[in-house]
Every structure is written in structure tokens, then in C-alpha cells.
Enzyme design. Structure first.
Site, PDB file in Angstrom:
ATOM      1  N   HIS A  53      -7.823   4.729   2.401  1.00  0.00           N
ATOM      2  CA  HIS A  53      -6.541   4.532   1.717  1.00  0.00           C
ATOM      3  C   HIS A  53      -6.616   5.106   0.299  1.00  0.00           C
ATOM      4  CE1 HIS A  53      -4.978   0.956   4.373  1.00  0.00           C
ATOM      5  NE2 HIS A  53      -4.963   2.141   4.988  1.00  0.00           N
ATOM      6  N   ASP A  67      -8.304  -3.827   8.012  1.00  0.00           N
ATOM      7  CA  ASP A  67      -9.117  -2.793   7.358  1.00  0.00           C
ATOM      8  C   ASP A  67     -10.500  -2.713   7.993  1.00  0.00           C
ATOM      9  OD1 ASP A  67      -7.162  -2.033   5.588  1.00  0.00           O
ATOM     10  OD2 ASP A  67      -7.958  -3.178   3.885  1.00  0.00           O
ATOM     11  N   ILE A 109      -1.268  -4.871  -4.719  1.00  0.00           N
ATOM     12  CA  ILE A 109      -1.410  -4.432  -6.103  1.00  0.00           C
ATOM     13  C   ILE A 109      -0.089  -4.521  -6.864  1.00  0.00           C
ATOM     14  CG2 ILE A 109      -1.869  -2.403  -7.532  1.00  0.00           C
ATOM     15  CD1 ILE A 109      -4.141  -1.704  -5.706  1.00  0.00           C
ATOM     16  N   THR A 110       1.024  -4.210  -6.206  1.00  0.00           N
ATOM     17  CA  THR A 110       2.311  -4.302  -6.895  1.00  0.00           C
ATOM     18  C   THR A 110       2.640  -5.751  -7.252  1.00  0.00           C
ATOM     19  OG1 THR A 110       3.427  -4.306  -4.740  1.00  0.00           O
ATOM     20  CG2 THR A 110       3.271  -2.199  -5.890  1.00  0.00           C
TER      21      THR A 110
END
Length: 495
Positions: free
Chosen positions: A89, A193, A410-411
Site C-alpha cells: 500500500h 493485510d 490515517i484520515t
């Protein structure tokens, strides 16, 4: 040259030459003297250089003349962006470019290789700074609390991700990938993941920044099947549609979900919130719809598979015949009481077993207390706060996972960190955070660290490490080859 890499020599040289940016501190010394002598800008310390720390710094630097120091326990910055984001990613890691711009600000200083709570205390930081923001994240893992979880063959997702991402603490993990079936306990993005990394073709992984040691181990892996176990149902999965879509279309791999788990969901989908609706529609489609003709040949040629097992809760890790390692997991079959995200899984009394040689616990991360003077709620793993203001402790703030718990992307962390920074700015403006006299800031802390034999790392030092990693990666066709040995990092910046 001394083991401290002649920090004092670098500082003296920088001052003699009148440099605008100090190699020792990474900050504009002349500008700092001018500011403090005229307007007394606040000096703020941030503990942790992950997304929460850098986003907090970014907002503070944009909206005030504050001087911001970011302390990090590792010699390298960026936290979970470097050590948590999956190697395949790379687009998510582009935020590092923004963080680098923040670190290059003349009013910002990265101070690495310093463990707050060990090398320097929170009390000492409070004396040196006008305000402290704790952004050190969730450094520990949640325990399964079932018999056998300590057996060889059982790993936490945190450690496994750290291993393939080059986290120094996990560089010697050496997981056993010698069995065909792996079980991941959890159904969040981290679980997907890990499943994707375990099943991805080597040709794809070779182009990422996965560590060479992990790539070598995966090249000899016998894992062909991965089960992702969840105690609740399809409507409660914690992963997002992006990660699900990647798994469904992973080359050489086919999903093997049980269609009966998805019967009847089509009637419910229309009333779901949009993100959950789109995710559930894709789950139902992948489980119930017949693949198109061109997809049939692809699925038939796939030699690896993965599947979601719902309504199952782990109750014990099974012991191998020789009594030396894990050989499977015993699951309690559950049913749901309630609906939606608040639904609770309760046992039905039935149990079943899955035989496997690799078990990964992906049930979440947790924060740990940093100091006796900082309030902490161990049951939730957070610092009690109101909009980032630590309860009962003026001048102390928190952001990120240690503020709200280990959730979100993260946002989410960006918005959360901006809120904390804004609360701090409002306190400065209102006088709730008094700036009665100048604080010494990093100069006082550096003197303490020097006396204690702690060698600090500046952002320019990190850029030396970064250049070596990128060069090593280029030699083998990768974006970088991470250095996972902290001692090697320190040798690089001292040479």
C-alpha cells in the site's frame, strides 16, 4: 569520535558557522533566539512521531508561532506509517512527504532515540515546555486470554506486521510458515493485510518495501489457506471495502466463503448506512453470485484460498502431539443478540476445531501508561480527556490512539489531531494555558540526555538513514530496503 556521535561538536560548529539550521537540533537557532527574546512563543513538546504527532505539529505550526519539538523513542520517524501500513500500500505512505515538510520547518525539531518515561520523565518535560501533547499511540497488543496462546506458532498481529515491516523490536520474530493452513483471529483491516501478505505472489511482494528477511521467509512458506475468524457476523466485520476488494481479486487466490452465512442479507442491505451497504453488497456478491466465465478459469487455476468464518470465538489453542507447539484452535459457535454494530455474540454450547500450524491474533492494539503523573484508564487503554485536554492536568494534551483508542484510519487520526491542536491554541488565546515566563525547551532536555549518555537523532540524521535505505532498495528493484537494526542505524549517522 565518542558514541554520542559528537553532538556537542556539531552544535558548536553550527553556531560558529552561523548556520540557519543546526545539524544537532534540525531547527533554526537564530530564529529561535529572536522569537523568544521578543514575543515569547510557546514551546510545545509532542511525544510520538507517528501520524498523530505530525498532524498535531502541522496544525500548531500553521496557526501559531509556537516552537514544536517531536520526541520519538526510535531512531526513525513516522510510526505506524512506516511500521503498520502494508508494504503493498505505498500510496498510503505518501503522507510521509507532508510530514517531512513539517519536520523541515524552522520551528520544528525531531528528536529521535529518546524514550519518554525512561530516558527523560514527563515531569522533566513539563518543566521545560509550556505544553505537552502525548501522541505515542498504542504500543502493546491485546491478549486472547485463552489457554495455549503462549505456545510457539501463535503470534500477535502487531508483532507479525512489525516483522515484515522492519520494526526493530520484531526483527528476530522468525514465524513458522511450515503449515498449509493459517488462522487469523479477527476480521479487521490488519487481519486482511496479513492474509494478503501471506498469500500474495512473490512477484508482487518483491516490488514493495517488505523486509528482505520476511520476503525470504515467505518465499519458502507452505501456507496455502487462510481462515479469518470473527465472533459475530457479516454485518459486523471491521475491514473496509478497499481491503476486501483487494483480497477478492488477489492473483492466484480464491475466496471460499460459506454462502449460508449471507442468505437473507440482500433484504437488509438497503437500510444500511452507505459504507456498510457497499461493503455488505460486495460480500454477498462474492459469496452468492456465480463467477463469470473468464473468472472461472482464474479461480480453477488458483492454488491458494482464503475465507471468512463467522459466529466463532476462540476458546483454546490446541497442542501438537509432541506437546511443543500449536496445532490448531478450538472455537465456540456463537449467535447474535441484538442488531447492527451493537450486537453481542453469545455462545451456543457448540464447539468445533480447525487444525493449523500458524495462528495470528488480530484482536486489536492497546496503549500503555507512560507515567504515574499522567491519568490513564487501563480498561479502555486511553488517557481520559476532553477534546484532547488531559483531565485534571493543565498543560497536558493527547491525540491519536492514546486519546480515542486504536480505531480509524490515517484520515481519522488527522481530524482528531487537528482537534487537539485547536484545543491547545484556544487555551493559549484564552489564557487557560499561561505563558508567564519563557521555558528552556529542548536545550534543557538535551543537557539532561547528554549527562545520561543518550545519543539523540535529528531529522537530518534520519535523512542519512533514509538515503541508505533507498539506495539499497534500488539495487534490488524495491522502493527501499528498510534497516531494522537500531544499532546499525546509529552507526550510519555516526560515520
Amino acid at each position: 569520535m565518542t558514541p554520542r556521535c559528537s553532538w556537542m561538536w556539531r552544535r558548536a560548529r553550527c553556531m560558529l558557522l552561523g548556520r540557519s539550521r543546526s545539524a544537532a537540533t534540525g531547527r533554526c537557532l537564530g530564529a529561535e533566539r529572536t522569537l523568544t527574546s521578543t514575543s515569547h512563543p510557546p514551546k510545545i513538546c509532542i511525544v510520538g512521531s507517528g501520524p498523530a504527532g505530525f498532524y498535531t505539529a502541522q496544525h500548531l505550526l500553521k496557526h501559531t508561532q509556537a516552537v514544536v519539538d517531536i520526541y520519538e523513542k526510535l531512531p526513525v520517524p513516522f510510526g505506524l506509517v512506516r511500521f503498520g501500513v502494508a508494504p503493498d500500500h505505498p500510496e498510503v505512505k505518501n503522507v510521509i512527504n507532508t510530514f517531512t515538510q513539517t519536520a523541515h520547518s524552522e520551528r520544528c525539531c525531531f528528536i529521535g532515540n529518546v524514550t519518554v518515561g525512561r530516558d527523560v520523565t514527563v515531569e522533566e518535560l513539563r518543566k521545560a515546555y509550556d505544553a505537552i501533547v502525548l501522541s505515542y499511540g498504542a504500543e502493546d497488543k491485546r491478549e486472547l486470554e485463552i489457554p495455549g496462546e503462549e505456545l510457539p506458532g501463535v503470534y500477535s498481529a502487531r508483532d507479525f506486521v512489525g516483522w515484515y515491516n522492519g520494526l526493530p523490536d520484531n526483527r528476530h520474530l522468525s514465524p513458522d510458515l511450515g503449515s498449509e493452513t493459517a488462522v487469523i483471529l479477527g476480521q479487521g483491516n490488519v487481519a486482511l493485510d496479513i492474509a494478503r501478505i501471506l498469500l500474495s505472489p512473490l512477484e508482487l511482494l518483491k516490488k514493495t518495501d517488505i523486509t528482505q528477511s520476511a520476503l525470504e521467509a515467505i518465499s519458502h512458506s507452505r501456507v496455502k489457506r487462510v481462515w479469518l475468524i470473527g465472533r459475530r457476523g457479516p454485518l459486523q466485520v471491521a475491514f473496509t471495502i478497499k481491503e476486501l476488494r483487494e483480497m477478492i481479486h488477489l492473483p492466484g487466490t480464491r475466496p471460499i466463503n460459506d454462502p449460508s452465512d449471507f442468505y437473507g442479507l440482500g433484504d437488509i442491505v438497503k437500510d444500511l448506512p452507505r459504507p456498510r451497504k457497499r461493503l455488505t453488497e460486495l460480500l454477498v456478491k462474492s459469496a452468492l453470485e456465480k463467477p463469470k466465465e473468464r473468472d472461472c478459469s482464474h479461480l480453477a487455476q488458483s492454488d491458494r484460498e482464503w475465507g471468512l468464518r463467522f459466529f466463532r470465538k476462540p476458546v483454546a489453542v490446541l497442542l501438537s502431539e509432541d506437546g511443543k507447539r500449536a496445532a490448531g484452535v478450538r472455537l465456540s459457535v456463537t449467535r447474535l443478540e441484538g442488531v447492527g454494530d451493537t450486537a453481542v455474540a453469545v455462545p451456543t454450547g457448540q464447539v468445533e476445531e480447525i487444525r493449523c500450524g500458524l495462528i495470528l491474533s488480530s484482536i486489536g492494539y492497546k496503549s500503555v501508561p507512560i507515567s504515574p503523573v499522567v491519568p490513564f484508564r487501563p480498561n479502555k487503554g486511553v488517557i481520559p480527556n476532553s477534546m484532547g485536554r488531559v483531565q485534571g492536568t493543565p498543560g497536558l494534551y493527547c491525540s491519536g490512539w492514546v486519546k480515542r483508542g486504536p480505531t480509524g484510519v490515517i484520515t481519522t487520526t488527522m481530524a482528531d489531531s487537528f482537534d487537539t491542536a485547536q484545543a491547545l491554541l484556544e487555551d493559549i488565546k484564552s489564557g487557560a494555558l499561561p505563558l508567564s515566563e519563557p521555558r528552556p525547551g529542548s536545550s534543557a532536555i538535551r543537557e539532561l540526555l547528554l549527562l545520561r549518555g543518550i545519543q539523540t537523532v535529528s531529522f537530518s540524521d534520519w535523512e542519512k538513514i533514509d538515503a541508505v535505505e533507498v539506495a539499497r532498495g534500488a539495487e534490488v528493484g524495491k522502493p527501499r530496503e528498510k534497516i531494522s537494526d537500531s544499532e546499525e542505524m546509529m552507526r550510519l549517522i555516526c560515520r
